[in-house]
Enzyme design. Sequence first.
Site, PDB file in Angstrom:
ATOM      1  N   TRP A 107       0.746  -1.152  -0.096  1.00 23.88           N
ATOM      2  CA  TRP A 107       0.071   0.012  -0.161  1.00 23.88           C
ATOM      3  C   TRP A 107       0.597   1.239  -0.033  1.00 23.88           C
ATOM      4  CZ3 TRP A 107      -4.537  -1.177   3.820  1.00 23.88           C
ATOM      5  CH2 TRP A 107      -5.544  -1.967   3.311  1.00 23.88           C
ATOM      6  N   LYS A 108       2.171   1.204   0.176  1.00 28.29           N
ATOM      7  CA  LYS A 108       2.999   2.327   0.126  1.00 28.29           C
ATOM      8  C   LYS A 108       2.464   3.219   1.244  1.00 28.29           C
ATOM      9  CE  LYS A 108       4.390   1.265  -4.392  1.00 28.29           C
ATOM     10  NZ  LYS A 108       4.956   1.396  -5.657  1.00 28.29           N
ATOM     11  N   HIS A 127      12.756  -2.292  -1.267  1.00 31.70           N
ATOM     12  CA  HIS A 127      11.815  -2.021  -2.229  1.00 31.70           C
ATOM     13  C   HIS A 127      12.536  -0.720  -3.222  1.00 31.70           C
ATOM     14  CE1 HIS A 127       8.693   0.163  -4.492  1.00 31.70           C
ATOM     15  NE2 HIS A 127       7.661  -1.072  -4.597  1.00 31.70           N
ATOM     16  N   SER A 184       3.313  -2.523 -11.880  1.00 34.98           N
ATOM     17  CA  SER A 184       1.993  -2.228 -12.766  1.00 34.98           C
ATOM     18  C   SER A 184       1.341  -3.684 -13.055  1.00 34.98           C
ATOM     19  CB  SER A 184       2.288  -1.384 -14.053  1.00 34.98           C
ATOM     20  OG  SER A 184       2.940  -0.218 -13.809  1.00 34.98           O
ATOM     21  N   GLY A 219       1.128  -2.740  -6.389  1.00 34.51           N
ATOM     22  CA  GLY A 219       1.186  -1.356  -5.595  1.00 34.51           C
ATOM     23  C   GLY A 219      -0.179  -0.857  -5.855  1.00 34.51           C
ATOM     24  N   GLY A 220      -0.381   0.014  -6.791  1.00 37.31           N
ATOM     25  CA  GLY A 220      -1.545   0.718  -7.052  1.00 37.31           C
ATOM     26  C   GLY A 220      -2.828   0.059  -7.154  1.00 37.31           C
TER      27      GLY A 220
HETATM   28  P1  PGA Z   1       2.836  -0.741  -8.958  1.00 39.47           P
HETATM   29  O1  PGA Z   1       3.761  -0.878  -7.658  1.00 39.47           O
HETATM   30  O2  PGA Z   1       1.878  -1.807  -9.133  1.00 39.47           O
HETATM   31  O3  PGA Z   1       1.869   0.709  -8.492  1.00 39.47           O
HETATM   32  O4  PGA Z   1       3.527  -0.588 -10.257  1.00 39.47           O
HETATM   33  C1  PGA Z   1       4.412  -2.111  -7.544  1.00 39.47           C
HETATM   34  C2  PGA Z   1       5.360  -2.112  -6.513  1.00 39.47           C
HETATM   35  O5  PGA Z   1       5.896  -1.076  -6.178  1.00 39.47           O
HETATM   36  O6  PGA Z   1       5.511  -2.767  -5.740  1.00 39.47           O
END
Ligand code: PGA
Length: 249
Positions: free
Chosen positions: A10-11, A95, A213, A234-235
Amino acid sequence: MRRAVIAGNWKMHKTQAETRAFFDRFRPLVAGAQHCEIVIAPPFTSLTAAVESSRGTAIAIGAQDVHWETQGAFTGEVSAGMLVEAGCRYVIIGHSERRQHFGETDEWVLRKTRAALAAGLVPIVCVGETLPQRETGQTEAVLERQFRLGLAALTVEEFSRIILAYEPVWAIGTGRTATPELAAEAHRFLREQAAEKFGRTASGALRILYGGSVKPENIGGLMAQPEIDGVLVGGASLEAESFAAIVNF
Ligand code: PGA
């Protein structure tokens, strides 16, 4: 047979209230999922809310970073033991955003990985090349170096408990996914590094996730590659519906 892992990073997103709301929607959507390990890594402040919201489900909680010392004068840091006490079972280490923005080195990755393992956490160790590195033909050299400096000093027993994540930096948050073939090629290279250092049994059992992505639209193609053992998202892990669609690929 390597069990798939679908992990969400989730950052710096989601308060505790947002975390609880996510789990209320997400839990029923993945209630039937038994084909993979599901991991969600919220920010430190939302860990407890996530642990409470996932209790009694197959969803495991992870942290996004850890310090290598058990305690001490390290302002702003959190130890592996603290994460275990909070209910974490996994932790993301190295990361690319930590490497890029916070000066994380391969040496730190090794220390953090050891500390996480000593505390009983499963480290998800990230490696990956930047766009200039790929365009100048340095991908394998970069992966080899990150593997050698970040992981090769582990014992075979320690190595058997880690998960590796291949995350090409140019694919993170850019909407530009690596093709399944290109990701699989990097995974094969990393598995070869693992075989050379830790032997065929350990390398054959190593789970290598792809990250960058990943979306509901491309998860099928990625998971169709035998070399890809799961994904780090991530997103698309921020919305219950899209992350559930990835889990239920
Ligand atoms: P993203 O991020 O799916 O938004 O590209 C992946 C990640 O940083 O683990």
